[in-house]
Structure formats: structure tokens, C-alpha cells
Scaffold this active site. Structure first.
Site, short mmCIF file in Angstrom:
data_model
loop_
_atom_site.label_atom_id
_atom_site.label_comp_id
_atom_site.label_asym_id
_atom_site.label_seq_id
_atom_site.Cartn_x
_atom_site.Cartn_y
_atom_site.Cartn_z
N GLY A 248 0.73 -1.23 0.04
CA GLY A 248 0.14 -0.07 -0.04
C GLY A 248 0.79 1.37 0.11
N PRO A 290 3.83 -5.36 -2.93
CG PRO A 290 5.98 -4.63 -3.42
CD PRO A 290 5.19 -5.56 -2.73
N GLY A 291 2.45 -3.08 -5.38
CA GLY A 291 2.15 -2.96 -6.82
C GLY A 291 2.44 -1.69 -7.32
NE ARG A 327 -4.64 5.51 -9.73
CZ ARG A 327 -3.97 6.63 -9.02
NH1 ARG A 327 -3.56 7.65 -9.63
NH2 ARG A 327 -4.18 6.60 -7.68
CE1 TYR A 331 -10.30 4.17 -6.92
CE2 TYR A 331 -8.64 4.70 -8.68
CZ TYR A 331 -9.47 3.69 -8.04
OH TYR A 331 -9.40 2.46 -8.38
CB CYS A 358 -20.40 11.13 -23.81
SG CYS A 358 -21.99 11.93 -23.71
N1 LLP Z 1 -2.26 -6.73 -2.04
C1 LLP Z 1 -3.62 -6.83 -2.14
C2 LLP Z 1 -4.32 -7.62 -1.53
C3 LLP Z 1 -4.36 -5.46 -2.80
O1 LLP Z 1 -5.52 -5.56 -2.82
C4 LLP Z 1 -3.61 -4.58 -3.17
C5 LLP Z 1 -4.07 -3.43 -4.07
C6 LLP Z 1 -2.12 -4.70 -3.26
C7 LLP Z 1 -1.39 -5.86 -2.75
C8 LLP Z 1 -1.28 -3.69 -4.01
O2 LLP Z 1 -1.27 -2.37 -3.32
P1 LLP Z 1 -0.15 -1.24 -3.72
O3 LLP Z 1 1.15 -1.61 -3.38
O4 LLP Z 1 -0.58 -1.08 -5.23
O5 LLP Z 1 -1.04 -0.07 -3.08
N2 LLP Z 1 -7.06 1.38 -8.62
C9 LLP Z 1 -6.58 1.84 -7.14
C10 LLP Z 1 -5.66 1.19 -6.27
C11 LLP Z 1 -6.47 -0.24 -5.81
C12 LLP Z 1 -5.65 -1.13 -5.11
C13 LLP Z 1 -6.13 -2.29 -4.78
N3 LLP Z 1 -5.50 -3.29 -3.92
C14 LLP Z 1 -5.81 3.20 -7.62
O6 LLP Z 1 -5.69 3.51 -8.82
O7 LLP Z 1 -5.23 3.79 -6.89
#
Ligand code: LLP
Length: 434
Positions: A248, A290-291, A327, A331, A358
Site C-alpha cells: 500500500g 507492492p504494486g 484514476r 478517485y 461523453c
Molecule cells: N495486495 C492486495 C491484497 C491488494 O488488494 C492490493 C491493492 C495490493 C496488494 C497492492 O497495493 P499497492 O502496493 O499497489 O498499493 N485502483 C486503485 C488502487 C487499488 C488497490 C487495490 N489493492 C488506484 O488506482 O489507486
């Protein structure tokens, strides 16, 4: 001699630069990429993905890093992360399928999700990946499936730790009221139940409190609450092989914003994890997922200006819409905008960059100071690598655009643009409508 570094704040060494007033990514001029491949166009710098991953790996030297495939599931990106030794957090069979094909070993995959289908659970059992179980219903379905196949599956429970991550409500995932996980108060009972169920081996514990988190305090609070539960679960006689703290970590979308680094993330949770596991005399593997941090700043979305209109605001109409980058619409998120063919020119006015869809909410950037913008200019929306293409759609009859990967001055297409035929690709007419 005194040198003054007056490069704009968005330049990043060996990644984004300005040459001859043009934005350059991974050594390639963005205006040339737009000429060669057309717009809209997603452009990702391969080296930056690898560099970001290696920062995480260094910050968490003993942990397994499971890349969150939802952030950017493009095959080339999964492939390069597989080569770097990443595991994967997958949230659907589609993501699992892609991660395995890309070469991520099944032992390093956690199948997450709050509403998995029976088909997905069967696949998890057949392939033999760990599953993060989100409900009692799911636990029993999985036990039946595993028993039927005469297999035992390793599971974690996704815990809802009731921690406020101080981020956008739509991406806060560990609040008491959110749909994810087992309420912290029910966790011990469900481990007790799982221990006795055939086909189930409770092997880990998992949580994830949200995304785009810019303060490390919630990570620490989560780690403490999770380790309290680890202690209670261990007392049941369950030997936990892994503890997954999710992820996150946010990034500074606004360039003057400060964001914690992976090292700050590590400093918030590693001491808690180490102290508590040592005190308990256990040695589970730490996993983090991490994503955003790995991919967000690696990618720009290039979009051409179709029209400039002076109305209540200076509206700049571009050829990408929220079907490609949702995004800001979803958001209210901020993406830094650069006029890629005038990257170092001084600003002359305030502009609002809008897409062609639109809907009034199809706005990428509000009231930004930019150099004089005209039809034909090229806008780059920065930090579009996480939850950009992966959340795209064909809304409003708009085929998705291409993706290009750049590295050391070279470019390769990693996804061709859809064409208008793709709008019809899976559709069928009943005979009576022929
Ligand atoms: N692990 C789990 C179980 C998750 O649900 C998520 C993201 C991650 C890891 C990765 O989190 P990160 O490191 O990317 O924060 N679409 C939204 C973000 C949705 C996140 C959903 N879960 C945006 O564009 O901000």
C-alpha cells in the site's frame, strides 16, 4: 562556478529527462514515440521497473516480494519481474494464469480475493498455489474441493485488522466496514476451525490495509495488530510458515509531495515483525505485496491535443479518455501533466485537460499552469503505470491503445492497439437480427 539545477521536478535520472525542450523517457524522445506508434500511447521504461523492484528487495532483504499483478498485468512487465525473482499477489484466475505463464513459480504466488468462484478455487487446488481465504464460506468450499481431489492446500486467512490507512475511501481495504477479510475478533476461532478441516493446512496469515498510503504509522499499527494475532494463532499449535503484510505504499504524484520510501515502509514493520517472531521463537517468512511503487512512476500516457477551447476554463481536449486512465475520474487522483514537445518552456496560462468521453468527469488535470497549449501538442500524463492500462475499457466505442516498452534508447511494442474490429470481437447477433 555555481551551477543551478533548474530542471523541472519531474525529471528522474536515467528515466525521465528533457532534451531539446522534449520529454525523453528511457532515452527515447516522447514526440518520436508518438509519431512512430500514434496516440494515445502508454510508454513504460523497463529499467525503472527493475530499479523500483530492487529498491524493495533491498529494503526487505529477507522477505519475499509478491508483486501485485493488478497494478499492471502486462505480460512483459510480469515477465521482467519474474526474472528479477518476484512472486505474485493475484486476485483472479486470469492474473494467476498470466503470472504462471510469465514464469513466476507457483510456490511464490498467493491467490487473493474476497469472492472467488468455485472454478478459481479448483484451479488453485489443482495448480497448488497458496490461497488467502476471505470467509468461512470460502474455507468450507475449499476444503470440499481439496478433499474431492485428495489434496491438501495451504491457506492463509485475510484479516480485517480495522486500521485506518488515511487514504481515499475507495482504496482503504482494512477498515472495520470494508468488504475484505475476517474481522480481527473472529480470526482465532476460524484458525481453530480450519485446523480440523480435511484438505486444509493453515500455513499463513495475511492482510492489506489500503493503497496510496503516505504515512507509515498505519503500517506499524497493522503490523502490531497482526503480530498479536500471530501470537494467538501460534498458541493454537499452528505453525505459521508465512506472514503477509500486504502493501500500500504511496508515491508522490504531486511532485512537491513527500512520500515514504520502501525503507521507511520497512522501518515501520520490520522491527515489529522481528521482535515479535523472536519472542515467540518462530520463523515465518515475511511476504509483502507492492504494486503501485514498482510500476507507477515507470510509465507515461501520451495523448495528443485535438482542440483548445476558451470557455469557463481553458479546456484542452486530448485523444485519451478515462477509458484509458480512470484514476482521476474514479478517485480524484492527481497526475502530473507535461507538454512533451514544450517540456522546458515557461508556463503562460492555466489549462484543464479533458478527454473525449461523453461524461463531465472525464478530466485528467484541472487548472494546471502549462506552456502555451495548441492543437497538435503532445501531453504526457506521468505516473500512469499503476492501475492505468490495467483498469482500461472500451467505453464510448474506444479501442484500447498500444503499449510500448523503452530501454536504453530502444522501443518495442508490448501490446498492439486494439482496432475497431475489437469492439465487435466477441459479440454475436441472434439469427432474428441478421
Ligand atoms: N495486495 C492486495 C491484497 C491488494 O488488494 C492490493 C491493492 C495490493 C496488494 C497492492 O497495493 P499497492 O502496493 O499497489 O498499493 N485502483 C486503485 C488502487 C487499488 C488497490 C487495490 N489493492 C488506484 O488506482 O489507486
Amino acid at each position: 562556478m555555481i551551477t543551478v539545477n533548474c530542471a523541472p521536478m519531474f525529471t528522474i535520472k536515467n528515466h525521465l529527462e528533457i532534451r531539446n525542450n522534449h520529454l525523453v523517457i528511457g532515452g527515447v524522445d516522447a514526440t518520436e514515440l508518438a509519431e512512430r506508434y500514434g496516440t494515445p500511447l502508454y510508454v513504460t521504461n523497463e529499467s525503472r521497473v527493475v530499479d523500483n523492484f530492487s529498491v524493495y528487495r533491498k529494503a526487505f532483504p529477507d522477505a519475499d516480494i509478491y508483486y501485485a499483478a493488478k497494478a499492471n498485468g502486462s505480460f512483459a512487465i510480469l515477465r521482467m519481474l519474474a526474472r528479477e525473482g518476484a512472486g505474485a499477489d493475484v486476485f483472479s484466475y486470469g492474473e494467476l494464469y498470466m503470472a504462471l505463464l510469465a514464469g513466476i513459480p507457483r510456490e511464490k504466488i498467493l491467490f487473493n480475493g474476497n469472492s472467488k468462484t468455485n472454478f478459481e478455487l479448483q484451479k488453485a487446488v489443482d495448480i497448488g498455489v497458496k490461497v488467502s481465504v476471505d470467509s468461512r464460506d470460502e474455507l468450507h468450499t475449499l476444503s470440499e474441493i481439496a478433499q474431492h481431489r485428495e489434496k491438501t492446500i495451504e491457506i492463509a486467512f485475510r484479516v480485517n485488522p480495522d486500521v485506518s490507512p488515511n487514504t481515499h475511501p475507495k482504496i482503504s481495504t482494512g477498515l472495520r466496514t470494508s468488504k475484505f477479510g475476517i474481522p480481527a475478533g473472529d480470526v482465532v476461532n476460524i484458525y481453530g476451525e480450519a485446523k480440523e478441516l480435511p484438505g486444509i493446512s493453515p500455513a499463513g496469515i495475511h492482510c492489506h490495509i489500503g493503497s496510496q498510503i503516505l504515512d507509515t504509522a498505519p503500517f506499524k499499527e497493522m503490523a502490531e495488530k497482526m503480530m498479536d494475532l500471530v501470537e494467538k494463532v501460534t498458541a493454537l499449535g499452528i505453525e505459521l510458515k508465512f506472514v503477509d503484510f500486504g502493501s500500500g505504499l504511496g508515491i508522490p504524484y504531486k511532485k512537491d509531495e513527500s512520500a515514504p520510501t520502501p525503507y521507511d515502509h520497512a522501518n515501520a514493520i520490520l522491527p515489529v515483525f522481528r521482535e515479535r517472531t523472536e519472542a515467540l521463537g518462530i520463523a515465518p517468512k515475511l511476504i509483502i505485496e507492492p504494486g503501485r511503487y514498482i510500476v507507477a512512476d515507470t510509465t507515461i500516457l501520451l495523448t495528443r491535443v485535438n482542440t483548445v477551447k476558451k470557455a469557463a476554463k481553458n479546456f484542452v481536449g486530448v485523444d485519451a479518455g478515462f477509458n484509458l486512465l480512470v484514476r482521476p475520474t474514479m478517485y480524484d487522483s492527481y497526475h502530473y501533466a507535461v507538454v512533451a514537445n514544450k517540456a522546458a518552456s515557461p508556463s503562460d496560462d492555466t489549462y484543464t485537460i479533458v478527454g473525449p468521453i461523453c461524461e463531465t468527469g472525464d478530466i485528467f488535470a484541472k487548472d494546471r499552469e502549462l506552456p502555451h497549449v495548441e492543437k497538435g501538442d503532445l501531453i504526457a500524463l506521468l505516473d500512469a503505470g499503476a492501475y492505468g492500462f490495467s483498469m482500461s475499457s472500451q467505453y464510448n466505442g474506444r479501442p484500447r491503445c498500444a503499449e510500448v516498452l523503452v530501454k536504453d534508447g530502444e522501443a518495442d511494442v508490448i501490446r498492439s492497439a486494439e482496432d475497431f474490429g475489437d469492439l465487435l470481437a466477441k459479440q454475436k447477433l441472434p439469427a432474428r437480427l441478421m
